[in-house]
Design an enzyme around this catalytic site. Structure first.
Site, mmCIF file in Angstrom:
data_model
loop_
_atom_site.group_PDB
_atom_site.id
_atom_site.type_symbol
_atom_site.label_atom_id
_atom_site.label_comp_id
_atom_site.label_asym_id
_atom_site.label_seq_id
_atom_site.Cartn_x
_atom_site.Cartn_y
_atom_site.Cartn_z
ATOM 1 N N HIS A 29 0.829 -1.202 0.000
ATOM 2 C CA HIS A 29 0.000 0.000 0.000
ATOM 3 C C HIS A 29 0.867 1.258 0.000
ATOM 4 O O HIS A 29 1.230 1.765 1.062
ATOM 5 C CB HIS A 29 -0.906 -0.006 1.229
ATOM 6 C CG HIS A 29 -1.834 -1.187 1.290
ATOM 7 N ND1 HIS A 29 -1.412 -2.436 1.654
ATOM 8 C CD2 HIS A 29 -3.155 -1.306 1.020
ATOM 9 C CE1 HIS A 29 -2.439 -3.283 1.602
ATOM 10 N NE2 HIS A 29 -3.506 -2.625 1.228
ATOM 11 N N GLY A 118 -3.753 -3.504 11.321
ATOM 12 C CA GLY A 118 -4.195 -4.009 10.015
ATOM 13 C C GLY A 118 -5.708 -4.127 10.045
ATOM 14 O O GLY A 118 -6.394 -3.463 9.263
ATOM 15 N N ASN A 186 -7.716 11.744 3.772
ATOM 16 C CA ASN A 186 -7.437 11.812 2.329
ATOM 17 C C ASN A 186 -8.669 11.591 1.468
ATOM 18 O O ASN A 186 -8.585 11.645 0.237
ATOM 19 C CB ASN A 186 -6.298 10.841 1.949
ATOM 20 C CG ASN A 186 -6.657 9.397 2.250
ATOM 21 O OD1 ASN A 186 -7.808 8.990 2.141
ATOM 22 N ND2 ASN A 186 -5.661 8.610 2.628
ATOM 23 N N HIS A 260 -4.044 3.283 -3.490
ATOM 24 C CA HIS A 260 -4.220 2.782 -2.131
ATOM 25 C C HIS A 260 -3.464 1.479 -1.878
ATOM 26 O O HIS A 260 -2.668 1.405 -0.946
ATOM 27 C CB HIS A 260 -5.707 2.577 -1.827
ATOM 28 C CG HIS A 260 -5.956 1.819 -0.556
ATOM 29 N ND1 HIS A 260 -5.963 2.420 0.678
ATOM 30 C CD2 HIS A 260 -6.146 0.508 -0.325
ATOM 31 C CE1 HIS A 260 -6.155 1.515 1.613
ATOM 32 N NE2 HIS A 260 -6.282 0.343 1.025
ATOM 33 N N GLU A 409 -17.689 -3.691 24.750
ATOM 34 C CA GLU A 409 -16.882 -4.909 24.878
ATOM 35 C C GLU A 409 -15.670 -4.884 23.952
ATOM 36 O O GLU A 409 -14.568 -5.292 24.329
ATOM 37 C CB GLU A 409 -17.736 -6.155 24.564
ATOM 38 C CG GLU A 409 -18.913 -6.370 25.507
ATOM 39 C CD GLU A 409 -20.143 -5.567 25.102
ATOM 40 O OE1 GLU A 409 -20.116 -4.906 24.036
ATOM 41 O OE2 GLU A 409 -21.138 -5.592 25.853
ATOM 42 N N HIS A 459 -21.674 -16.177 33.052
ATOM 43 C CA HIS A 459 -22.946 -16.566 32.447
ATOM 44 C C HIS A 459 -22.640 -17.422 31.226
ATOM 45 O O HIS A 459 -23.018 -17.106 30.112
ATOM 46 C CB HIS A 459 -23.776 -15.327 32.102
ATOM 47 C CG HIS A 459 -24.206 -14.551 33.311
ATOM 48 N ND1 HIS A 459 -23.316 -14.006 34.193
ATOM 49 C CD2 HIS A 459 -25.445 -14.243 33.780
ATOM 50 C CE1 HIS A 459 -23.976 -13.385 35.168
ATOM 51 N NE2 HIS A 459 -25.261 -13.525 34.951
ATOM 52 N N HIS A 471 -28.272 -14.919 24.836
ATOM 53 C CA HIS A 471 -27.283 -14.742 25.894
ATOM 54 C C HIS A 471 -26.573 -16.039 26.284
ATOM 55 O O HIS A 471 -25.686 -16.004 27.114
ATOM 56 C CB HIS A 471 -27.954 -14.125 27.135
ATOM 57 C CG HIS A 471 -28.225 -12.655 26.993
ATOM 58 N ND1 HIS A 471 -28.921 -12.124 25.942
ATOM 59 C CD2 HIS A 471 -27.848 -11.595 27.757
ATOM 60 C CE1 HIS A 471 -28.989 -10.799 26.076
ATOM 61 N NE2 HIS A 471 -28.346 -10.456 27.164
ATOM 62 N N ARG A 518 -23.037 -18.623 36.125
ATOM 63 C CA ARG A 518 -23.952 -17.801 36.919
ATOM 64 C C ARG A 518 -24.449 -18.597 38.123
ATOM 65 O O ARG A 518 -24.625 -18.069 39.207
ATOM 66 C CB ARG A 518 -25.148 -17.397 36.056
ATOM 67 C CG ARG A 518 -26.180 -16.578 36.815
ATOM 68 C CD ARG A 518 -27.412 -16.300 35.967
ATOM 69 N NE ARG A 518 -28.310 -15.375 36.654
ATOM 70 C CZ ARG A 518 -29.627 -15.491 36.690
ATOM 71 N NH1 ARG A 518 -30.226 -16.481 36.045
ATOM 72 N NH2 ARG A 518 -30.362 -14.623 37.340
#
Lengths: 661, 661
Positions: A29, A118, A186, A260, A409, A459, A471, A518
């Protein structure tokens, strides 16, 4: 030669090294290094604090090339500055097997690469973690020892990825004023102009998250230097939006997507040489330019020397502690503390959810390991990651040890990678196991970069009950076990939880996930043994005198089921062994003899786990019995769910008897 | 009774149903339904267009509860409006196995649930897809048949997740003016007040992405109604920031995290009954309130009737096509078109990268299947997902069939789920396989919701070469095969690519991932067979007359290696079969006899794949030979990487001979 001429020649050195290396590799690149060469030149020759002769100096400024595809920018600069690991030969071997100059910057390939980038957006979020780490360390060791900036060069792709939002809102909230992000604005991505896909006002967006923002011409060295100075003085993190031309200097391809991600081609490079007045051979840097760079490389050596003086002036205890934490060694007090607690657990044998067990163990750990930094992605009470020792970090006080990460997260996991890379601390997180999917790209990078980050993921099965299939992890055990160099632990009781924590802390080059329940689990280890049995990955929890008819393998909450089944089988005269399997990866690291002993020679082999079968054939063979899940879970009280999906001691007993019949 | 009193009583019905159901289930989230009850009451009784007696009516407004933990809000409203699937008994069975009223809204559990939510941010991004789908269908069938809004109720958690940024920037860019997001701005998350974790000015953030924004008191029904009217007239998507009190009405817990995710308790519910003047038994809705809701349920029945008239007035061809696409049936022309092309391929046997093969096949498909909507996350040229038929969609023209998704893998996958849920189209994406990790939560939900979305994921191994380990999938085959109800295809050549596409299109209830190579592959199928052999998941590509000494199993690019190895072995007098394994999941669906036949009885079984071993024991047994990866990849020319990692025909031959010796 004017200063401006000198700057341009120094920047052009980056441009041509990038062009030449990409051309020689026949892939890569060139566009970003050419477009951002002026930025990098100003940053590395006027702003950044570092010492090429001591690239691991703890108080160096960090530079993160979040737009990792522009790796030749970094490699060129490191070579020009005189970093030993990045010789001209390395640049000529760009993208070849064994070279330090991989397609994207790979942490560990050479000193000067601060993180692997990356996958877009990751570097930016790593940098947020590094800036957090700086503030944490400064709060502990004082600004005489810890006082550095973190700089990021990010592209449009980094800012478009969702992780960038988590990272930047966190940075703005925490007032990470020593974080400076340069956006290589750019206006081009692979599919063409950015306005084909996005209409975001990035300046307004960052300001909405309490950032300081500066617009600048990314090809004007004077303006860039001024922008950096202003950014350094801000009380908030700064975005420098630097307008650049991708592939700057290329007569026909500059400013387009064509430059690019492909070599320019010999003709275009020749034309660029002409246009930029660079009549040198490929990889040839005229000596005046190289000298100027090498002198710039020594620019902040005095800062390093001054720091060494300050460090030498600190008291011995502080020095030792600073160095210990930066080496990543654990305090000597940890081992006896854990041993004592393990003994206590063997006596008391408490029934606890392993998430609660984890909290108890963390209480012991956090008391004697001051460098742990806990946190949770808005599930503190559920993840049990907060202990008495961990006062929360706030925007104005980083003396705490607990980070309320918010519902981020992915940003959390990536920032933790940055904290570990920064050094001096052991970050551990909290979230639900199912949300491992949300942070998976960062888990992978932790494994690839060999970073000790610890994820507490509670859990961990249908045992969470009513929240239902969105979940309930089902495929997650397999999918996490699949990541190379990641330890996925699923402890069966309070003692195994302690042992798994001990292993996670001790694995300097391996991230860990602790999958915790849990629901409450009975203690399975009835007697104290000094050895960390979980270190074997799998071990015989309950043996028989004779060769057992049946061996039951299980992990986590299903070990209790396996033990119940064993008792029922024994009552019917069927001998049964139980093997607890807290960590597949560690089992694979054992000797073939040990593995064969654990697997045993029972006529019937059964595995029980609240996930899919994938991976268990290793223990039970392709003709073994697997009792677990084959699809998604359901919403309901957890004991009913176990019965509903047939994951019970009775089911194990029935399967064993059927096979023995 | 004033209108305002009536509104409050109707809203309180939601509040108490939520409180009572959570109390009875002993788990759940009362805070959101109580806080957002006024919003829902205004939305469903004054704004939303729907027909409870025809919940699948194609032109209904869509409502997405992105904050899925507040499921009782949705269930309560659906019951109150008279949706058949949500009886009072269902509400009383909240969070019990088999009930329609799962802990989080589960698509398919009952008509009225438009998507599965719970993992935060997903619903918002699904809704962006639904709003895109509406515009696409309106451009095709006209506003007489397609003219509806998409409403979202999102919480702070949804807005904090990174996916929300990808979703909202996309929506702003595409000017999705019929998308209206209500932000339940209650300032509370699980860990406490939002300002513990975030300082974002959400209004400014949305405006930075070209949204219309409105601030409103979320408990003022008049202001809410006005806000909705204003939003409907906007030329841009609208954020309605509705300030609410979480757990509204609870005397001691309202406005705190305590009311978020736990039952209120009998005492607090009694106090709330008093405070809100609701002297009714649990689950008892006074008849005036229920009547008012049921009448509101019929409010837009006339809109449905009018639509039916307009539909009846359309020409027969339009009606048939509209219905076919909404049923998800494929056009009759597809089968012969693919058969003809397959025949051509058998004759021409081109050597092609499977990503190129995919483009050729897509050219055939897109010509005869007008409902495919292609796209790529800024890798159009690399993913080969754009064909002659697919003009790009632009903000002002949705007659196109190709979406430049930008660098938003997660947002793309979630929006595609929304497009599929909306109905009338088959979305397919493009990105690199390694970035499956970035969109994994949405892949999982597609599988859980049984939606036909197709992900073209190219650059599927170390075969991509120089970009290195961050871009090279290693664990991804296993981790994607691990997701229940997801078909992971890895075709070996151009004909298999065609067959896998055919299977992906034909799987109405299963999402698919097509893992395709960057590098060229020789044609392996030499003769035309009508049967889709990939439908078997695995099949004998090259057999022997006698019982083979060796069977080599492989997928994708490694089938070529397997065939080369076979030729070399045969030259040395060793008989060898080759089994191509394009799809594990479909193989598992075959009869035991077929499976046994394919696996065969060779003395030596070898699998070759550029991923980890996990899962392959199913074919080769635990004592089989696996030739593949055991860690991360590296940066280098791809042929050298294959040699470096020992994934070669010679390695297969050597392993076979060693085992036979």
């Amino acid at each position: 030669m004017t200063d401006l001429d000198k700057h341009h020649r120094m920047a052009n050195a980056i441009r041509f090294l990038a062009m030449d290396a990409v051309e020689k590799a026949k892939s890569g690149h060139p566009g970003l290094p050419m477009g951002a060469a002026d930025i990098a030149t100003v940053l590395f020759t006027q702003v950044l604090k570092f010492d090429p002769t001591a690239p691991h100096w703890a108080d160096r400024d960090r530079f993160v090339l979040s737009a990792g595809h522009g790796s030749m920018l970094l490699y060129s600069v490191l070579y020009l500055l005189g970093y030993e690991d990045f010789s001209l030969d390395q640049l000529k071997n760009f993208r070849q097997i064994g070279a330090r100059t991989a397609g994207h910057p790979e942490f560990g390939h050479g000193a000067g690469i601060e993180t692997t980038t990356g996958p877009l957006g990751q570097g930016l979020a790593n940098a947020v973690g590094m800036a957090i780490a700086e503030k944490l360390q400064a709060a502990r060791f004082g600004e005489a020892l810890v006082d550095h900036y973190t700089y990021v060069l990010a592209g449009d792709g980094c800012l478009m990825e969702g992780i960038s939002q988590e990272a930047l809102t966190l940075a703005g909230h925490l007032k990470l004023n020593k974080l400076i992000v340069i956006w290589d604005d750019n206006g081009i991505s692979i599919d063409g102009k950015i306005d084909v896909t996005d209409s975001t006002d990035q300046i307004a967006r960052f300001e909405a998250s309490q950032w300081n923002t500066i617009r600048v011409d990314g090809h004007d060295p004077v303006a860039l230097a001024a922008a950096f100075r202003k950014a350094q003085e801000s009380e908030r993190p700064t975005l420098i939006a630097a307008k650049t031309v991708i592939g700057f200097g290329s007569p026909t391809k500059a400013g387009t997507a064509k430059v690019h991600g492909s070599p320019l081609g010999a003709d275009e490079i020749a034309a660029t040489r002409k246009a930029l007045n660079w009549p040198h051979e490929p990889f040839e840097i005229p000596s005046d330019v190289l000298d100027a760079w090498r002198i710039a490389g020594l620019r902040s050596a005095h800062a390093h020397k001054d720091w060494e003086k300050r460090f030498a002036a600190a008291d011995a205890e502080t020095r030792a502690e600073f160095e210990r934490r930066n080496r990543g060694d654990l305090p000597a007090a940890l081992k006896p503390a854990l041993a004592a607690y393990k003994q206590k657990l063997a006596e008391e044998r408490p029934t606890l959810a392993t998430r609660q067990a984890s909290e108890h163990v963390l209480n012991v750990i956090n008391e004697v390991v001051p460098e742990t930094i806990g946190g949770s992605a808005d599930l503190t009470g559920s993840n049990n990651t907060k202990t008495a020792q961990t006062k929360p970090v706030t925007p104005d006080d980083f003396s705490g040890r607990y980070i309320h990460w918010g519902i981020r997260e992915h940003g959390m996991a990536a920032a933790m990678n940055g904290m570990a890379l920064h050094g001096g601390m052991i970050p551990y997180s909290g979230t639900f196991l199912v949300f491992a999917d949300y942070c998976r790209p960062s888990l992978r990078l932790a494994a690839l970069m060999e970073q000790r980050v610890i994820h507490v993921m509670t859990h961990d099965s249908i045992g969470l009950g009513e929240d239902g299939p969105t979940h309930q992890p089902v495929e997650h055990y397999a999918s996490l076990r699949a990541i190379p160099n990641l330890h996925f632990f699923r402890p069966a009781d309070v003692t195994e939880t302690l042992e798994c924590w001990q292993l996670a802390l001790g694995a300097k080059k391996t991230p860990s996930v602790l999958a915790l329940t849990r629901q409450g689990l009975a203690a399975q280890r009835k007697t104290y043994v000094e050895e960390n049995l979980c270190a074997r990955g799998a071990y015989v929890l309950a043996d028989t005198d004779e060769t057992a008819d049946v061996t039951i393998f299980a992990s986590g909450s299903e070990v209790e089921i396996a033990m119940d089944a064993r008792a029922k089988l024994e009552a019917e005269g069927v001998s049964a062994r139980v093997v607890s399997v807290p960590c597949f990866e560690l089992f694979e690291a054992q000797s073939a003899d040990y593995q064969a002993d654990v697997i045993g020679t029972s006529k019937v082999r059964i595995a029980v786990e609240t996930g899919i079968r994938m991976g268990w054939d290793r223990f039970i063979g392709t003709d073994g019995v697997f009792i677990g899940m084959s699809g998604f879970g359901a919403s309901g009280p957890y004991k009913e769910l176990y019965a509903h999906f047939g994951i019970t001691a009775d089911a194990v007993v029935a399967a064993a008897k059927k096979r023995l019949a």
